[in-house]
Design a protein around this motif. Structure first.
Motif, short mmCIF file in Angstrom:
data_model
loop_
_atom_site.label_atom_id
_atom_site.label_comp_id
_atom_site.label_asym_id
_atom_site.label_seq_id
_atom_site.Cartn_x
_atom_site.Cartn_y
_atom_site.Cartn_z
N VAL A 8 -120.64 50.43 33.99
CA VAL A 8 -120.25 49.56 34.62
C VAL A 8 -121.33 48.29 34.30
CG1 VAL A 8 -119.58 48.43 36.87
CG2 VAL A 8 -118.97 50.61 36.57
N GLY A 9 -120.73 47.27 33.62
CA GLY A 9 -121.71 46.15 33.34
C GLY A 9 -122.89 46.78 32.41
N LYS A 10 -123.94 46.32 32.65
CA LYS A 10 -125.22 46.83 31.54
C LYS A 10 -125.57 48.14 32.35
CE LYS A 10 -126.38 42.52 30.01
NZ LYS A 10 -127.04 41.38 30.01
N ASN A 11 -125.18 48.87 33.33
CA ASN A 11 -125.59 50.24 33.94
C ASN A 11 -124.69 51.27 33.41
OD1 ASN A 11 -127.53 48.69 35.13
ND2 ASN A 11 -126.50 48.81 37.01
N LEU A 12 -125.48 52.62 33.52
CA LEU A 12 -124.75 53.86 33.37
C LEU A 12 -124.75 54.63 34.50
CD1 LEU A 12 -123.10 55.52 31.18
CD2 LEU A 12 -125.29 57.00 30.73
N TYR A 13 -123.71 55.09 35.20
CA TYR A 13 -123.50 55.97 36.36
C TYR A 13 -123.38 57.32 36.11
CZ TYR A 13 -123.48 51.28 38.59
OH TYR A 13 -123.88 49.95 39.09
N ILE A 14 -124.06 58.06 37.18
CA ILE A 14 -123.93 59.72 36.80
C ILE A 14 -123.04 60.08 38.24
CG2 ILE A 14 -125.10 61.83 36.75
CD1 ILE A 14 -127.63 60.29 35.20
N ASN A 15 -121.86 60.54 37.57
CA ASN A 15 -120.91 61.16 38.78
C ASN A 15 -121.33 62.69 38.89
OD1 ASN A 15 -118.80 61.45 40.56
ND2 ASN A 15 -117.51 61.79 38.71
N LEU A 16 -122.26 62.98 39.67
CA LEU A 16 -122.92 64.37 39.83
C LEU A 16 -122.26 65.31 40.72
CD1 LEU A 16 -125.47 65.56 38.46
CD2 LEU A 16 -126.94 64.87 40.81
N THR A 17 -121.46 64.91 41.79
CA THR A 17 -120.71 65.64 42.75
C THR A 17 -119.72 64.93 43.09
OG1 THR A 17 -120.91 67.21 44.60
CG2 THR A 17 -122.23 65.13 44.51
N ASN A 18 -118.76 65.55 43.64
CA ASN A 18 -117.70 64.79 44.90
C ASN A 18 -117.69 65.25 46.28
OD1 ASN A 18 -114.82 65.35 42.31
ND2 ASN A 18 -116.48 63.52 42.53
N ARG A 19 -118.82 66.03 46.54
CA ARG A 19 -119.24 66.32 47.86
C ARG A 19 -120.07 65.32 48.63
NH1 ARG A 19 -122.90 71.35 47.44
NH2 ARG A 19 -123.25 70.42 45.47
N CYS A 20 -119.81 65.09 49.95
CA CYS A 20 -120.28 64.22 50.64
C CYS A 20 -120.35 64.51 52.17
CB CYS A 20 -119.60 62.67 50.42
SG CYS A 20 -120.58 61.26 51.01
N THR A 21 -121.35 64.14 52.79
CA THR A 21 -121.64 64.36 54.41
C THR A 21 -120.68 63.25 55.19
OG1 THR A 21 -123.63 63.25 54.29
CG2 THR A 21 -123.56 65.57 54.13
N ASN A 22 -120.29 62.23 54.45
CA ASN A 22 -119.31 61.17 55.40
C ASN A 22 -117.91 61.26 54.88
OD1 ASN A 22 -121.69 60.43 56.51
ND2 ASN A 22 -122.02 58.28 55.44
N ARG A 23 -117.17 60.61 55.54
CA ARG A 23 -115.94 60.14 55.17
C ARG A 23 -115.60 58.90 55.87
NH1 ARG A 23 -111.03 64.34 54.89
NH2 ARG A 23 -110.17 62.12 55.00
N CYS A 24 -116.27 57.85 54.85
CA CYS A 24 -116.16 56.37 55.33
C CYS A 24 -114.85 55.65 55.18
CB CYS A 24 -117.21 55.53 54.46
SG CYS A 24 -118.91 56.21 54.79
N SER A 25 -114.65 55.04 56.18
CA SER A 25 -113.11 54.54 56.28
C SER A 25 -112.81 53.50 55.17
CB SER A 25 -112.85 53.54 57.53
OG SER A 25 -113.80 52.77 57.79
N PHE A 26 -114.04 52.94 54.41
CA PHE A 26 -113.52 52.02 53.36
C PHE A 26 -114.07 52.64 52.01
CE2 PHE A 26 -117.96 51.65 55.44
CZ PHE A 26 -118.70 51.94 54.30
N CYS A 27 -114.35 53.91 52.00
CA CYS A 27 -114.97 54.33 50.67
C CYS A 27 -113.42 54.54 49.79
CB CYS A 27 -115.16 55.78 50.87
SG CYS A 27 -115.95 56.71 49.69
N LEU A 28 -114.14 54.11 48.48
CA LEU A 28 -112.97 54.14 47.36
C LEU A 28 -112.35 55.56 47.20
CD1 LEU A 28 -114.43 52.33 44.33
CD2 LEU A 28 -112.23 51.85 45.41
N ARG A 29 -113.26 56.61 47.47
CA ARG A 29 -112.43 58.04 47.36
C ARG A 29 -111.57 58.23 48.45
NH1 ARG A 29 -116.13 62.70 47.49
NH2 ARG A 29 -115.15 63.59 49.35
N GLU A 30 -111.54 57.70 49.57
CA GLU A 30 -110.49 57.78 50.71
C GLU A 30 -109.21 57.05 50.12
OE1 GLU A 30 -110.90 59.89 53.01
OE2 GLU A 30 -113.25 60.44 52.38
#
Length: 196
Positions: A8-30
């Motif tokens: 994204v743009g000039k950065n490279l992002y690492i997608n290490l896991t799909n596990r999370c301790t939150n379920r944020c109402s605004f989160c893209l994954r939700e």
């Protein structure tokens, strides 16, 4: 093919896991299957070697950022190992986190990040514990909020660039209260755009 890294743009992002301790109402994954055309749901968590190979030459990017469809600090050992290799190749490394790593691992893990992580961006997203539980639905409940503040204070001791962030779905008053928390802790503050 699963998306272990994404640009994204000039950065490279690492997608290490799909596990999370939150379920944020605004989160893209939700709410979404992907981000900027990338499908970030993993069939399995990538190995350290797979991530390093997928990154290639890290100096091509402004920053390498641990941030995907999950909480990257869930995989602390792998994150540290990958960071060690990337730093040796001249990378600037950032973690985007919910700030609950010390709760996840049952100890203060921040000193382990020293010298490996250049920047950390910590999602605050609420001005108090009660609101945090409502918005982020954390696995650790109300104690998550104070743990995030403690984690932030620890990061300031070991990491050069520390920023608390909020999503702009908060009221202007709540954003101001969050900024006051960042100011009190002596760290940066940023309002992120809510993306759909």
């Amino acid at each position: 093919m699963q998306q272990t890294v994404y640009e994204v743009g000039k950065n490279l992002y690492i997608n290490l896991t799909n596990r999370c301790t939150n379920r944020c109402s605004f989160c893209l994954r939700e709410n979404e299957d992907g981000y900027k055309g990338y499908d970030l749901w993993l069939d399995r968590e990538p190995s350290v070697q797979e991530v390093i190979e997928a990154v290639g030459d890290p100096k091509k990017y402004k920053e390498i950022v641990f941030c995907g469809y999950g909480e990257p600090m869930m995989r602390l050992d792998e994150l540290l190992e990958i960071s060690r290799v990337l730093k040796s190749k001249g990378a600037r490394v950032r973690i985007n986190t919910n700030g609950q790593a010390n709760l996840i691992h049952g100890r203060n893990v921040v000193p382990e990040l020293a010298g490996l992580i250049d920047a950390v961006s910590i999602s605050l997203n609420a001005p108090d514990a009660e609101r945090y539980v409502k918005v982020c639905d954390p696995k650790f409940g109300e104690r998550s909020f104070d743990a995030i503040l403690e984690f932030t204070a620890e990061c300031k001791k070991y990491i050069p660039d520390v920023t608390l962030t909020v999503v702009n779905v908060l009221s202007p008053e709540d954003i101001e209260r969050c900024k006051a928390i960042a100011d009190k802790l002596g760290v940066g503050f940023r309002v992120r755009e809510y993306e759909r």
